[in-house]
Design a protein around this motif. Structure first.
Motif, mmCIF file in Angstrom:
data_model
loop_
_atom_site.group_PDB
_atom_site.id
_atom_site.type_symbol
_atom_site.label_atom_id
_atom_site.label_comp_id
_atom_site.label_asym_id
_atom_site.label_seq_id
_atom_site.Cartn_x
_atom_site.Cartn_y
_atom_site.Cartn_z
ATOM 1 N N LYS A 1 0.839 -1.191 0.000
ATOM 2 C CA LYS A 1 0.000 0.000 0.000
ATOM 3 C C LYS A 1 0.873 1.241 0.000
ATOM 4 N N SER A 2 0.655 2.103 -0.994
ATOM 5 C CA SER A 2 1.449 3.337 -1.038
ATOM 6 C C SER A 2 0.604 4.546 -1.429
ATOM 7 N N TYR A 3 -0.685 4.289 -1.711
ATOM 8 C CA TYR A 3 -1.523 5.373 -2.205
ATOM 9 C C TYR A 3 -2.546 5.855 -1.189
ATOM 10 N N GLN B 1 -2.891 9.985 -4.815
ATOM 11 C CA GLN B 1 -1.491 10.393 -4.698
ATOM 12 C C GLN B 1 -0.614 9.274 -4.172
ATOM 13 N N SER B 2 0.542 9.116 -4.797
ATOM 14 C CA SER B 2 1.520 8.150 -4.338
ATOM 15 C C SER B 2 2.195 8.735 -3.101
ATOM 16 N N THR B 3 2.302 7.940 -2.051
ATOM 17 C CA THR B 3 2.994 8.438 -0.871
ATOM 18 C C THR B 3 4.368 7.775 -0.781
ATOM 19 N N VAL C 1 3.176 -10.236 -10.591
ATOM 20 C CA VAL C 1 2.037 -9.768 -11.379
ATOM 21 C C VAL C 1 1.391 -8.564 -10.689
ATOM 22 N N GLU C 2 1.421 -7.439 -11.382
ATOM 23 C CA GLU C 2 0.932 -6.179 -10.818
ATOM 24 C C GLU C 2 -0.001 -5.513 -11.826
ATOM 25 N N ALA C 3 -1.063 -4.878 -11.347
ATOM 26 C CA ALA C 3 -2.026 -4.274 -12.258
ATOM 27 C C ALA C 3 -1.471 -3.014 -12.913
ATOM 28 N N ILE C 4 -0.801 -2.163 -12.125
ATOM 29 C CA ILE C 4 -0.359 -0.897 -12.689
ATOM 30 C C ILE C 4 0.974 -0.424 -12.111
ATOM 31 N N VAL C 5 1.831 0.038 -12.998
ATOM 32 C CA VAL C 5 3.108 0.619 -12.590
ATOM 33 C C VAL C 5 3.043 2.098 -12.948
ATOM 34 N N ASP C 6 3.166 2.949 -11.933
ATOM 35 C CA ASP C 6 3.059 4.392 -12.158
ATOM 36 C C ASP C 6 4.460 5.003 -12.140
ATOM 37 N N THR C 7 4.912 5.496 -11.007
ATOM 38 C CA THR C 7 6.273 6.038 -10.936
ATOM 39 C C THR C 7 7.312 4.920 -10.950
ATOM 40 N N GLY C 8 6.879 3.718 -10.633
ATOM 41 C CA GLY C 8 7.801 2.592 -10.590
ATOM 42 C C GLY C 8 8.426 2.368 -9.220
ATOM 43 N N LYS C 9 8.128 3.257 -8.295
ATOM 44 C CA LYS C 9 8.717 3.141 -6.946
ATOM 45 C C LYS C 9 8.332 1.818 -6.290
ATOM 46 N N THR C 10 7.047 1.504 -6.377
ATOM 47 C CA THR C 10 6.550 0.277 -5.756
ATOM 48 C C THR C 10 7.267 -0.939 -6.331
ATOM 49 N N MET C 11 7.336 -0.989 -7.655
ATOM 50 C CA MET C 11 7.924 -2.158 -8.298
ATOM 51 C C MET C 11 9.417 -2.278 -8.015
ATOM 52 N N VAL D 1 1.143 0.371 -17.658
ATOM 53 C CA VAL D 1 2.327 1.130 -17.259
ATOM 54 C C VAL D 1 2.093 2.571 -17.682
ATOM 55 N N LYS D 2 2.274 3.507 -16.749
ATOM 56 C CA LYS D 2 2.063 4.915 -17.105
ATOM 57 C C LYS D 2 3.300 5.496 -17.761
ATOM 58 N N ARG D 3 3.037 6.228 -18.832
ATOM 59 C CA ARG D 3 4.133 6.832 -19.585
ATOM 60 C C ARG D 3 4.672 8.020 -18.791
ATOM 61 N N ASN E 1 -0.586 9.651 -18.275
ATOM 62 C CA ASN E 1 -0.656 9.841 -16.838
ATOM 63 C C ASN E 1 -2.054 10.288 -16.387
ATOM 64 N N ARG E 2 -2.961 9.324 -16.314
ATOM 65 C CA ARG E 2 -4.319 9.601 -15.855
ATOM 66 C C ARG E 2 -4.670 8.573 -14.807
ATOM 67 N N PHE E 3 -5.561 8.954 -13.892
ATOM 68 C CA PHE E 3 -5.927 8.006 -12.840
ATOM 69 C C PHE E 3 -7.045 7.102 -13.318
ATOM 70 N N VAL E 4 -6.757 5.821 -13.408
ATOM 71 C CA VAL E 4 -7.740 4.870 -13.921
ATOM 72 C C VAL E 4 -8.241 3.939 -12.826
ATOM 73 N N VAL E 5 -9.455 3.461 -13.027
ATOM 74 C CA VAL E 5 -10.076 2.540 -12.073
ATOM 75 C C VAL E 5 -10.757 1.404 -12.831
ATOM 76 N N LEU F 1 -8.810 -2.338 -10.069
ATOM 77 C CA LEU F 1 -8.105 -1.120 -9.643
ATOM 78 C C LEU F 1 -9.077 -0.204 -8.907
ATOM 79 N N ASP F 2 -8.684 0.268 -7.763
ATOM 80 C CA ASP F 2 -9.621 1.019 -6.933
ATOM 81 C C ASP F 2 -9.268 2.492 -6.794
ATOM 82 N N TYR F 3 -10.243 3.225 -6.260
ATOM 83 C CA TYR F 3 -9.997 4.574 -5.750
ATOM 84 C C TYR F 3 -10.579 4.512 -4.356
HETATM 85 P P1 5GP Z 1 4.103 3.570 -8.172
HETATM 86 O O1 5GP Z 1 4.906 3.159 -6.981
HETATM 87 O O2 5GP Z 1 4.540 2.893 -9.436
HETATM 88 O O3 5GP Z 1 4.032 5.047 -8.323
HETATM 89 O O4 5GP Z 1 2.613 3.176 -7.871
HETATM 90 C C1 5GP Z 1 2.114 1.920 -8.104
HETATM 91 C C2 5GP Z 1 0.845 1.706 -7.309
HETATM 92 O O5 5GP Z 1 0.062 2.891 -7.298
HETATM 93 C C3 5GP Z 1 -0.018 0.672 -7.914
HETATM 94 O O6 5GP Z 1 0.250 -0.557 -7.312
HETATM 95 C C4 5GP Z 1 -1.421 1.152 -7.619
HETATM 96 O O7 5GP Z 1 -1.816 0.664 -6.365
HETATM 97 C C5 5GP Z 1 -1.298 2.630 -7.512
HETATM 98 N N1 5GP Z 1 -1.705 3.380 -8.723
HETATM 99 C C6 5GP Z 1 -0.908 4.117 -9.528
HETATM 100 N N2 5GP Z 1 -1.590 4.678 -10.524
HETATM 101 C C7 5GP Z 1 -2.873 4.305 -10.356
HETATM 102 C C8 5GP Z 1 -4.079 4.570 -11.095
HETATM 103 O O8 5GP Z 1 -4.140 5.254 -12.123
HETATM 104 N N3 5GP Z 1 -5.209 3.993 -10.599
HETATM 105 C C9 5GP Z 1 -5.223 3.217 -9.479
HETATM 106 N N4 5GP Z 1 -6.383 2.721 -9.097
HETATM 107 N N5 5GP Z 1 -4.108 2.955 -8.769
HETATM 108 C C10 5GP Z 1 -2.940 3.481 -9.206
#
Ligand code: 5GP
Length: 217
Positions: A102-104, A108-110, A132-142, A164-166, A184-188, A192-194
């Motif tokens: 959990k990082s969100y 917002q990524s924390t 297996v991960e649904a979404i990679v945003d900044t890549g910090k988590t991965m 993967v977000k560009r 770079n848009r927030f998707v659900v 994937l949740d909000y």
């Molecule tokens: P990162 O560390 O790559 O910035 O963030 C990855 C995590 O952020 C994902 O595992 C996911 O939980 C969350 N996340 C990032 N972008 C989105 C988004 O557009 N929608 C949702 N629902 N979660 C996101």
């Protein structure tokens, strides 16, 4: 290129109008558009399964599913790998383990990343691992997770990310199998949740302004 970048969705892609598909009525005002229809997600997942079956030379893999967002993608990907195996003579024995991160907060990524559940991954020793991960945003988590997994000395580690977000300086080597590269848009949706909402939506959608407001914590 199809493996590393996936299907590239351009910045100006508006998505499909909501009236063109079905979705849970209670989300009517909460989403702007159907960004990636569920069927397309499934078809792309089939293709990723093929890449994986072709790449893994061992006959068994340890799948590490990143919860909660990854549960649907992981289940569908494993199903595709199984079907491929049954229809060819390369059957991959897959085992699955779950990890929760959990990082969100809101959208917002924390900075701090928490690993919840399954912290001891010593069973990965010498194994071929597929994260297996649904979404990679900044890549910090991965990046953090990959490092953590590598301390248990697996034989090899590969990462499958449905989305993967560009970003300007994105690390293309972080994700080995990419479903879609998105702006770079927030998707659900599709698990994937909000703030825990929208997991019951099949399509990948863009949340609306009012949706963000409504489910804010
Ligand atoms: P990162 O560390 O790559 O910035 O963030 C990855 C995590 O952020 C994902 O595992 C996911 O939980 C969350 N996340 C990032 N972008 C989105 C988004 O557009 N929608 C949702 N629902 N979660 C996101």
């Amino acid at each position: 290129a199809g493996k590393k970048r996936g299907i590239v969705i351009k910045d100006d892609w508006p998505g499909y109008g909501l009236d063109l598909f079905t979705y849970p009525e209670h989300y009517h005002d909460d989403i702007d558009s159907v960004y990636i229809p569920h069927g397309v997600v499934m078809n792309r997942t089939e293709r990723l399964a093929r890449y994986i079956v072709d790449d893994f030379v061992d006959d068994d893999i340890m799948v590490l599913c990143v919860l909660k967002g990854g549960y649907k993608f992981c289940a569908d990907l494993m199903e595709c790998i199984k079907v491929l195996g049954c229809n060819s003579n390369k059957y991959l024995e897959t085992r699955v383990e779950f990890i929760r991160l959990k990082s969100y907060l809101n959208d917002q990524s924390t900075e701090d990343l928490h690993i919840i559940g399954s912290r001891d991954l010593s069973f990965l020793l010498g194994k071929s691992v597929l994260i297996v991960e649904a979404i990679v945003d900044t890549g910090k988590t991965m990046k953090t997770l990959r490092k953590h997994v590598e301390t248990f000395q697996p034989k090899m580690v590969k990462v499958a990310g449905l989305l993967v977000k560009r970003a300007p300086n994105m690390d293309e080597n972080l994700t080995d199998y990419v479903g879609f590269e998105i702006p770079n848009r927030f998707v659900v949706g599709y698990a994937l949740d909000y703030n825990e909402y929208f997991r019951d939506l099949n399509h990948i959608c863009v949340i609306s302004k009012s949706g963000k407001q409504k489910y804010k914590v």
